[in-house]
Design an enzyme around this catalytic site. Structure first.
Site, PDB file in Angstrom:
ATOM      1  N   GLY A  10     -11.066 -10.692  -3.168  1.00  0.00           N
ATOM      2  CA  GLY A  10     -11.352 -10.740  -4.606  1.00  0.00           C
ATOM      3  C   GLY A  10     -12.851 -10.713  -4.867  1.00  0.00           C
ATOM      4  O   GLY A  10     -13.624 -11.302  -4.115  1.00  0.00           O
ATOM      5  N   GLY A 112      -9.730 -14.921   4.205  1.00  0.00           N
ATOM      6  CA  GLY A 112      -9.017 -13.830   4.884  1.00  0.00           C
ATOM      7  C   GLY A 112      -9.995 -12.876   5.552  1.00  0.00           C
ATOM      8  O   GLY A 112      -9.800 -12.450   6.696  1.00  0.00           O
ATOM      9  N   ILE A 134     -14.941 -17.709  -5.362  1.00  0.00           N
ATOM     10  CA  ILE A 134     -15.005 -18.690  -6.458  1.00  0.00           C
ATOM     11  C   ILE A 134     -14.203 -19.933  -6.093  1.00  0.00           C
ATOM     12  O   ILE A 134     -14.311 -20.950  -6.748  1.00  0.00           O
ATOM     13  CB  ILE A 134     -14.493 -18.112  -7.800  1.00  0.00           C
ATOM     14  CG1 ILE A 134     -12.997 -17.776  -7.737  1.00  0.00           C
ATOM     15  CG2 ILE A 134     -15.311 -16.914  -8.232  1.00  0.00           C
ATOM     16  CD1 ILE A 134     -12.353 -17.652  -9.110  1.00  0.00           C
ATOM     17  N   ASP A 135     -13.370 -19.821  -5.037  1.00  0.00           N
ATOM     18  CA  ASP A 135     -12.516 -20.963  -4.669  1.00  0.00           C
ATOM     19  C   ASP A 135     -13.277 -22.036  -3.887  1.00  0.00           C
ATOM     20  O   ASP A 135     -12.816 -23.169  -3.783  1.00  0.00           O
ATOM     21  CB  ASP A 135     -11.327 -20.483  -3.827  1.00  0.00           C
ATOM     22  CG  ASP A 135     -10.363 -19.631  -4.630  1.00  0.00           C
ATOM     23  OD1 ASP A 135     -10.468 -19.624  -5.865  1.00  0.00           O
ATOM     24  OD2 ASP A 135      -9.505 -18.964  -4.009  1.00  0.00           O
ATOM     25  N   ARG A 170      -3.865 -31.036 -30.518  1.00  0.00           N
ATOM     26  CA  ARG A 170      -2.931 -30.517 -29.505  1.00  0.00           C
ATOM     27  C   ARG A 170      -3.260 -30.993 -28.093  1.00  0.00           C
ATOM     28  O   ARG A 170      -4.376 -31.426 -27.809  1.00  0.00           O
ATOM     29  CB  ARG A 170      -2.983 -28.986 -29.494  1.00  0.00           C
ATOM     30  CG  ARG A 170      -2.266 -28.368 -30.659  1.00  0.00           C
ATOM     31  CD  ARG A 170      -2.454 -26.861 -30.640  1.00  0.00           C
ATOM     32  NE  ARG A 170      -1.733 -26.247 -31.737  1.00  0.00           N
ATOM     33  CZ  ARG A 170      -1.991 -25.042 -32.225  1.00  0.00           C
ATOM     34  NH1 ARG A 170      -2.971 -24.332 -31.706  1.00  0.00           N
ATOM     35  NH2 ARG A 170      -1.279 -24.550 -33.202  1.00  0.00           N
ATOM     36  N   GLU A 230      -4.259 -23.352 -10.489  1.00  0.00           N
ATOM     37  CA  GLU A 230      -3.119 -22.439 -10.253  1.00  0.00           C
ATOM     38  C   GLU A 230      -2.170 -23.012  -9.195  1.00  0.00           C
ATOM     39  O   GLU A 230      -0.968 -22.889  -9.289  1.00  0.00           O
ATOM     40  CB  GLU A 230      -3.648 -21.124  -9.664  1.00  0.00           C
ATOM     41  CG  GLU A 230      -4.238 -20.153 -10.620  1.00  0.00           C
ATOM     42  CD  GLU A 230      -4.751 -18.920  -9.879  1.00  0.00           C
ATOM     43  OE1 GLU A 230      -5.205 -19.033  -8.727  1.00  0.00           O
ATOM     44  OE2 GLU A 230      -4.685 -17.838 -10.478  1.00  0.00           O
ATOM     45  N   ARG A 272      -0.203 -26.234 -25.656  1.00  0.00           N
ATOM     46  CA  ARG A 272      -0.560 -24.810 -25.544  1.00  0.00           C
ATOM     47  C   ARG A 272      -1.171 -24.584 -24.166  1.00  0.00           C
ATOM     48  O   ARG A 272      -1.848 -25.473 -23.626  1.00  0.00           O
ATOM     49  CB  ARG A 272      -1.608 -24.401 -26.585  1.00  0.00           C
ATOM     50  CG  ARG A 272      -1.100 -24.361 -28.002  1.00  0.00           C
ATOM     51  CD  ARG A 272      -0.210 -23.123 -28.254  1.00  0.00           C
ATOM     52  NE  ARG A 272       0.087 -22.974 -29.659  1.00  0.00           N
ATOM     53  CZ  ARG A 272       1.069 -23.633 -30.301  1.00  0.00           C
ATOM     54  NH1 ARG A 272       1.837 -24.496 -29.661  1.00  0.00           N
ATOM     55  NH2 ARG A 272       1.269 -23.403 -31.592  1.00  0.00           N
ATOM     56  N   GLN A 280     -12.896 -15.623 -14.894  1.00  0.00           N
ATOM     57  CA  GLN A 280     -13.641 -16.555 -14.043  1.00  0.00           C
ATOM     58  C   GLN A 280     -14.353 -15.853 -12.886  1.00  0.00           C
ATOM     59  O   GLN A 280     -15.219 -16.413 -12.236  1.00  0.00           O
ATOM     60  CB  GLN A 280     -12.699 -17.633 -13.483  1.00  0.00           C
ATOM     61  CG  GLN A 280     -12.144 -18.542 -14.549  1.00  0.00           C
ATOM     62  CD  GLN A 280     -10.883 -19.258 -14.112  1.00  0.00           C
ATOM     63  OE1 GLN A 280     -10.922 -20.383 -13.661  1.00  0.00           O
ATOM     64  NE2 GLN A 280      -9.731 -18.609 -14.241  1.00  0.00           N
ATOM     65  N   ARG A 281     -13.957 -14.618 -12.611  1.00  0.00           N
ATOM     66  CA  ARG A 281     -14.598 -13.875 -11.520  1.00  0.00           C
ATOM     67  C   ARG A 281     -15.554 -12.798 -12.048  1.00  0.00           C
ATOM     68  O   ARG A 281     -16.183 -12.089 -11.258  1.00  0.00           O
ATOM     69  CB  ARG A 281     -13.533 -13.198 -10.653  1.00  0.00           C
ATOM     70  CG  ARG A 281     -12.619 -14.154  -9.919  1.00  0.00           C
ATOM     71  CD  ARG A 281     -12.264 -13.673  -8.545  1.00  0.00           C
ATOM     72  NE  ARG A 281     -11.863 -12.307  -8.459  1.00  0.00           N
ATOM     73  CZ  ARG A 281     -10.641 -11.884  -8.109  1.00  0.00           C
ATOM     74  NH1 ARG A 281      -9.696 -12.760  -7.842  1.00  0.00           N
ATOM     75  NH2 ARG A 281     -10.385 -10.615  -8.019  1.00  0.00           N
TER      76      ARG A 281
HETATM   77  O1  F6P Z   1      -9.496 -16.146  -4.083  1.00  0.00           O
HETATM   78  C1  F6P Z   1     -10.026 -15.940  -5.339  1.00  0.00           C
HETATM   79  C2  F6P Z   1      -8.943 -15.848  -6.374  1.00  0.00           C
HETATM   80  O2  F6P Z   1      -9.577 -15.581  -7.599  1.00  0.00           O
HETATM   81  C3  F6P Z   1      -8.020 -17.046  -6.491  1.00  0.00           C
HETATM   82  O3  F6P Z   1      -8.595 -18.125  -7.160  1.00  0.00           O
HETATM   83  C4  F6P Z   1      -6.866 -16.431  -7.233  1.00  0.00           C
HETATM   84  O4  F6P Z   1      -5.699 -17.178  -7.058  1.00  0.00           O
HETATM   85  C5  F6P Z   1      -6.775 -15.071  -6.597  1.00  0.00           C
HETATM   86  O5  F6P Z   1      -8.072 -14.763  -6.123  1.00  0.00           O
HETATM   87  C6  F6P Z   1      -6.314 -13.973  -7.526  1.00  0.00           C
HETATM   88  O6  F6P Z   1      -6.230 -12.802  -6.799  1.00  0.00           O
HETATM   89  P1  F6P Z   1      -6.095 -11.338  -7.398  1.00  0.00           P
HETATM   90  O7  F6P Z   1      -7.404 -10.954  -7.996  1.00  0.00           O
HETATM   91  O8  F6P Z   1      -5.741 -10.503  -6.222  1.00  0.00           O
HETATM   92  O9  F6P Z   1      -5.019 -11.404  -8.442  1.00  0.00           O
END
Ligand code: F6P
Length: 362
Positions: A10, A112, A134-135, A170, A230, A272, A280-281
């Site tokens: 990612g 990975g 970002i993780d 809310r 998530e 909600r 976020q990326r």
């Molecule tokens: O590993 C980074 C990440 O943004 C995770 O936080 C998220 O779960 C995953 O990649 C989402 O992956 P993709 O962009 O393949 O949907």
């Protein structure tokens, strides 16, 4: 010397800043070096899609998000599987490394990517890794580039949700990225002033979440902010296999929807869900990430100069350093349950849905 460079997995803010820092170090300090850009991560090494880059290609990209090289996800488990042509992806990568005349491969990526980098190194290729995600879950480094930019973005999302939560009275659940680890949720949750933080490392009890909300209502609080990763899961779900979890959530990948309904029913509040997702990326790296990326990129250049291959750049005790790829590949840096930020959060009344009380600051 001929160096191949790729970005895999990612994307995140800071990739281009690292590429630039690395290339500028090389042009300044390692004469007669050619840099070859490999397209779309390991995908390009598998197919042989690559092109020589010029010094000017590395200018004007410090603050640009994404990656000039392109990226793709190439699951590690597929690398050694024999394909129809009788060759594995690993075989093809080794073949193309030779065909391109590379002396070294530089890989920017997450967990990975590091596993595949370690595999290539064990097969005799010269490899240097750089920790992107970002993780923030790469083992052996205190921080990864991209993480703090994502913390900034996720925090701004929580800030913005606050006003709507307050106006409407809310309970808002903000689902933050991180399917295995909770670093981003923990940091942005605290920075954004969340009331409840739910992360994969601390399985929660939905009744505890409801209890916190009821308690806040009793205290006269009119709204609630829940930062939920998530990968967050209930205590019951934590005992299940991934497929069972999916089934228990009615096919939903995350438990956010199920929890929102449970809270609405049992705490009698309006809920909600907000999913900032890939926002976020996206976008520019923060100044912090530009500095970190430049520092990490240039340090990778030094590793090249020293001939220190089979390594990956890391931050240890706040100093730029490196680890051996084999020592960190396949390991995950989870949020430790005794992490100081968890106690800091608890010390100001943030709950984690597990019913465990504040133990005190170190
Ligand atoms: O590993 C980074 C990440 O943004 C995770 O936080 C998220 O779960 C995953 O990649 C989402 O992956 P993709 O962009 O393949 O949907």
């Amino acid at each position: 010397m001929k160096i191949g460079i790729l970005t895999s997995g990612g994307d995140c803010p800071g990739l281009n800043a690292v590429i630039r820092g690395f290339a500028k170090y090389i042009y300044e300090n390692v004469p007669k070096t050619e840099i070859i850009g490999i397209s779309d991560g390991y995908g390009g090494l598998i197919t042989g899609e690559a092109k020589p880059l010029k010094e000017s290609d590395f200018s004007g990209i410090l603050n640009v998000g994404g990656t000039i090289l392109g990226t793709s996800r190439q699951p590690f488990k597929m690398m050694t599987v024999e394909e129809q042509n009788g060759q594995s992806r690993l075989d093809q990568m080794k073949k193309n490394y030779k065909k391109l005349g590379l002396d070294l491969l530089v890989t920017l990526g997450g967990a990975g990517t590091h596993k595949t980098a370690a595999l290539l190194a064990s097969e005799g290729l010269n490899v240097i890794g750089l920790p992107k995600t970002i993780d923030n879950d790469i083992f052996g480094t205190e921080v990864t580039f991209g993480f703090h930019s994502a913390v900034d973005i996720a925090t701004e999302c929580i800030d913005r949700i606050h006003t709507t939560a307050a106006s409407h009275g809310r309970t808002m659940l903000i689902e933050i990225m991180g399917n295995k680890v909770g670093w981003l949720t923990l940091y942005s949750g605290i920075a954004g002033g969340a009331d409840i933080v739910l992360i994969p490392e601390i399985p929660f009890d939905p009744n505890e979440v409801v209890k916190t909300i009821r308690h806040r209502i009793d205290q006269g609080k009119s709204f609630n902010i829940i930062a939920i990763a998530e990968g967050a899961m209930t205590k019951d779900e934590s005992k299940m296999k991934k497929s069972e979890r999916l089934e228990s959530r009615g096919g939903e990948a995350t438990c956010t929807k199920k929890l929102a309904s449970y809270i609405a029913e049992n705490a009698d509040v309006e809920t909600r869900i907000v999913v900032p997702g890939h926002l976020q990326r996206g976008g520019n790296p923060s100044p912090y990430d530009r500095l970190l990326s430049t520092e990490m990129g240039s340090f990778a250049g030094k590793l090249v100069q020293d001939g220190n291959f089979g390594t990956t750049v890391a931050m240890k005790n706040n100093q730029i350093s490196y680890n051996n790829l084999q020592a960190i590949a396949g390991k995950t840096k989870y949020v430790p349950e005794d992490h100081q930020m968890i106690e800091v959060a608890k010390s100001i009344g943030i709950t984690f849905g597990d019913g465990v009380k504040f133990k005190g600051l170190r």
